[in-house]
Design a protein around this motif. Structure first.
Motif, short mmCIF file in Angstrom:
data_model
loop_
_atom_site.label_atom_id
_atom_site.label_comp_id
_atom_site.label_asym_id
_atom_site.label_seq_id
_atom_site.Cartn_x
_atom_site.Cartn_y
_atom_site.Cartn_z
N ARG A 380 0.83 -1.21 0.00
CA ARG A 380 0.00 0.00 0.00
C ARG A 380 0.87 1.27 0.00
N GLU A 381 1.92 1.31 0.82
CA GLU A 381 2.80 2.48 0.85
C GLU A 381 3.53 2.65 -0.48
N LEU A 382 3.96 1.55 -1.09
CA LEU A 382 4.63 1.64 -2.38
C LEU A 382 3.69 2.16 -3.46
N CYS A 383 2.44 1.71 -3.45
CA CYS A 383 1.48 2.19 -4.44
C CYS A 383 1.21 3.69 -4.27
N ARG A 384 1.09 4.14 -3.04
CA ARG A 384 0.86 5.57 -2.82
C ARG A 384 2.03 6.40 -3.30
N VAL A 385 3.25 5.97 -2.95
CA VAL A 385 4.43 6.73 -3.36
C VAL A 385 4.56 6.71 -4.88
N ALA A 386 4.35 5.55 -5.51
CA ALA A 386 4.47 5.45 -6.96
C ALA A 386 3.42 6.32 -7.66
N PHE A 387 2.19 6.36 -7.12
CA PHE A 387 1.15 7.20 -7.72
C PHE A 387 1.52 8.68 -7.61
N SER A 388 2.04 9.09 -6.45
CA SER A 388 2.44 10.49 -6.29
C SER A 388 3.62 10.84 -7.18
N MET A 389 4.53 9.88 -7.44
CA MET A 389 5.67 10.14 -8.31
C MET A 389 5.25 10.39 -9.75
N GLN A 390 4.07 9.87 -10.15
CA GLN A 390 3.61 10.12 -11.51
C GLN A 390 3.10 11.54 -11.69
N THR A 391 2.82 12.27 -10.60
CA THR A 391 2.35 13.65 -10.71
C THR A 391 3.50 14.65 -10.83
N LEU A 392 4.74 14.17 -10.69
CA LEU A 392 5.88 15.08 -10.83
C LEU A 392 6.15 15.38 -12.29
N VAL A 393 6.88 16.45 -12.52
CA VAL A 393 7.29 16.85 -13.88
C VAL A 393 8.81 16.99 -13.89
N PRO A 394 9.55 16.03 -14.47
CA PRO A 394 9.09 14.79 -15.08
C PRO A 394 8.79 13.74 -14.01
N PRO A 395 8.02 12.69 -14.35
CA PRO A 395 7.68 11.67 -13.35
C PRO A 395 8.89 10.79 -13.01
N LEU A 396 8.82 10.16 -11.84
CA LEU A 396 9.86 9.24 -11.40
C LEU A 396 9.39 7.81 -11.61
N ASP A 397 10.35 6.94 -11.88
CA ASP A 397 10.04 5.54 -12.11
C ASP A 397 11.22 4.70 -11.65
N ILE A 398 10.99 3.39 -11.49
CA ILE A 398 12.08 2.49 -11.10
C ILE A 398 12.74 1.93 -12.35
N ALA A 399 14.02 1.57 -12.19
CA ALA A 399 14.78 1.05 -13.31
C ALA A 399 14.43 -0.41 -13.55
N PHE A 400 14.52 -0.81 -14.83
CA PHE A 400 14.25 -2.20 -15.18
C PHE A 400 15.44 -3.07 -14.76
N GLY A 401 15.13 -4.22 -14.18
CA GLY A 401 16.18 -5.14 -13.76
C GLY A 401 15.84 -6.56 -14.14
N ALA A 402 16.86 -7.31 -14.56
CA ALA A 402 16.67 -8.71 -14.95
C ALA A 402 17.80 -9.54 -14.35
N ASP A 403 17.46 -10.76 -13.96
CA ASP A 403 18.47 -11.66 -13.43
C ASP A 403 19.50 -11.99 -14.51
N GLY A 404 20.78 -11.93 -14.15
CA GLY A 404 21.84 -12.24 -15.10
C GLY A 404 22.37 -11.04 -15.84
N GLU A 405 21.86 -9.84 -15.56
CA GLU A 405 22.38 -8.66 -16.25
C GLU A 405 23.73 -8.25 -15.67
N LEU A 406 24.45 -7.45 -16.44
CA LEU A 406 25.75 -6.96 -15.98
C LEU A 406 25.56 -6.00 -14.81
N PHE A 407 26.42 -6.14 -13.80
CA PHE A 407 26.31 -5.27 -12.64
C PHE A 407 26.79 -3.88 -13.01
N ASN A 408 25.96 -2.86 -12.68
CA ASN A 408 26.26 -1.47 -13.00
C ASN A 408 26.48 -0.72 -11.69
N GLU A 409 27.68 -0.21 -11.51
CA GLU A 409 28.02 0.48 -10.26
C GLU A 409 27.21 1.75 -10.07
#
Length: 499
Positions: A380-409
């Protein structure tokens, strides 16, 4: 005569005769012919004795009555019977038949007397019931007359009440119209008050801007008055900059909300995530599965919140496009409305959508004794924060991640139990937060050598099942041996805006 009759009764000859007849009837088929004949002769002898006593009583009774007493009875009853008995051999009619006829006539006369008495009794009962019915009918008629009188009184009173009610309805309608007019006036005043509040907010923002401009001008004036080796130039009052239009509420508070949401995202990582992890570890001993579940919950929460934001924005745009005619663009007005009315967001629907998506996610498994609803507070807290992040200009989002990808410092930091020389990510603990293409908050990932390929080979030969029961099992032992845990520090911010 009475003594003879009394002796006959006391001897109980008739009862003994009846018992002998019944015994003979019972043993008739068992006895032989001689035995049956002896029984019959015995009964005839006993019957003749009884008849002799009866004839003696008859003779005594006739003598007591005189010469002519009982003559008619003897002629009508005794002589025909004696004639029948003596002529039984010639006529072929047995004595028992005549006796049965006499008994039948006597029985019929008794039944007739009983029937007559019964009918008389029934007639008396019917007469009583008829009298009672007449009495009840008279009472009912009296009640009916009283009810008619009461009905007439009620009609009269109802007519009077109806007239009064009609007058009251007219007054209530007038009062309703007056209250509706007052409500409309109050709504208009409320709209004006909202407009005034917006104008006051705009004026306060303009005052803030003018104060900043004033301080800049004072600093410039102080620098211009200080001695300078440069040649003097003619002072002319510098023209004030033109007053620009004050931005809306969304534009003014975007930076503050941006900083607050980024800090809230980090607080969820530092507090709510660890609480959910501790709760899950009471049912799951494998720390990797617990961290994978939390990571999938974060990803699905952002996805559900973004979908809900798009739908909410489309509804608001559709509603405002019909009547909007303001100076600002429609998109800015829609965004400002969403920011002001974030409480209209149905966060529970998003929580249900996230749990539904997690139940069918093939990357995570869960014991059948528990359900993902255990971590609904984190979702519930994550959904509220994510919804509020969409009202920003520009909006905030999380980065895409996949198992086995190269580690990025620049994107992740390694977990405490990671192999710091491994080049690949085994699984993610927390996603990175992005603004456009830049990372503003790092995530957390686990990197180890050779683990990824062994896990993939084992996963092909293992089938995972997921129970859909929403009920928590009370049989889970709270005293399971937990793996050592350590609270990870908050994600490192990189390039987060400061006020």
């Amino acid at each position: 005569m009475a003594d003879s009759l009394r002796r006959l009764i006391n001897n109980e000859s008739c009862r003994i005769l009846q018992e002998k007849l019944e015994n003979w009837y019972k043993d008739y088929h068992i006895n032989s012919c001689d035995q049956n004949l002896n029984r019959c002769c015995e009964i005839i002898e006993m019957n003749s004795m009884i008849q002799g006593q009866l004839f003696t009583i008859l003779n005594q009774t006739a003598r007591e009555g005189g010469h002519y007493a009982g003559v008619e009875t003897i002629k009508s009853r005794l002589l025909p019977w004696l004639g029948t008995c003596f002529s039984s051999t010639t006529s072929g009619r047995p004595f028992e038949t005549s006796l049965s006829l006499i008994q039948e006539s006597i029985e019929k006369e008794r039944q007739l007397r009983e029937f007559a008495s019964t009918r008389k009794h029934e007639i008396q009962q019917l007469e009583k019931e008829l009298n009672s019915t007449h009495l009840q009918l008279s009472l009912v008629q009296q009640d009916l007359a009283e009810a008619q009188m009461a009905l007439e009184d009620t009609k009269t009173k109802s007519a009077t009440t109806l007239l009064a009610a009609e007058d009251e309805i007219v007054h209530l309608k007038a009062a309703l119209k007056a209250s509706q007019a007052q409500e409309e006036s109050a709504l208009r005043n409320l709209d004006r008050l909202n407009d005034y509040e917006q104008q006051v907010q705009i004026l306060k923002d303009e005052i803030t801007i003018l104060g900043a401009q004033k301080s800049v001008l004072h600093s410039r004036l102080a620098r211009s008055r200080s001695p300078s080796p440069r040649p003097c130039r003619s002072r002319s009052p510098s023209p004030l900059p033109l007053r620009s239009c004050s931005p809306g509420r969304a534009g003014l508070t975007n930076a503050a909300r941006h900083a607050h949401l980024v800090a809230r995202f980090s607080d969820i990582y530092a507090q709510e995530r660890l609480d959910a992890q501790t709760l899950l570890r009471t049912y799951i001993d494998d720390l990797e599965i617990v961290q994978r579940i939390i990571y999938v919950a974060v990803v699905e929460s952002f996805h559900a919140a973004k979908m809900a934001f798009r739908q909410f924005k489309m509804r608001v745009r559709k509603t405002l496009s019909l009547t909007y005619s303001g100076p600002e663009s429609l998109e800015d007005t829609v965004l400002d409305y969403i920011i002001r009315h974030e409480d209209l967001y149905d966060v529970q629907a998003s929580v249900n959508e996230v749990i539904r998506a997690m139940n069918i996610n093939p990357k995570i498994s869960f014991p059948p004794e528990v359900d993902f609803i255990m971590i609904s507070s984190l979702i519930r807290e994550l959904c509220r924060v994510a919804f509020s992040m969409q009202t920003l200009v520009p909006p905030l989002d999380i980065a895409f991640g996949a198992d086995g990808e190269l580690f990025n410092e620049s994107k992740y930091r390694r977990s405490y139990d990671s192999d710091f020389t491994a080049p690949l990510v085994v699984y993610h603990v927390w996603p990175a937060l992005m603004e456009n293409d830049s990372i503003i908050v790092k995530g957390e990932a686990v990197s180890k050598r050779g683990v990824l390929w062994s896990r993939r080979s084992r996963s092909k030969s293992r089938s995972r099942s997921r129970s859909m029961s929403p009920i928590l099992s009370h049989s889970a032992s709270p005293s399971r041996t937990l793996l050592p845990r350590s609270r990870s520090p908050s994600p490192i911010r990189s390039g987060s805006p400061r006020l």
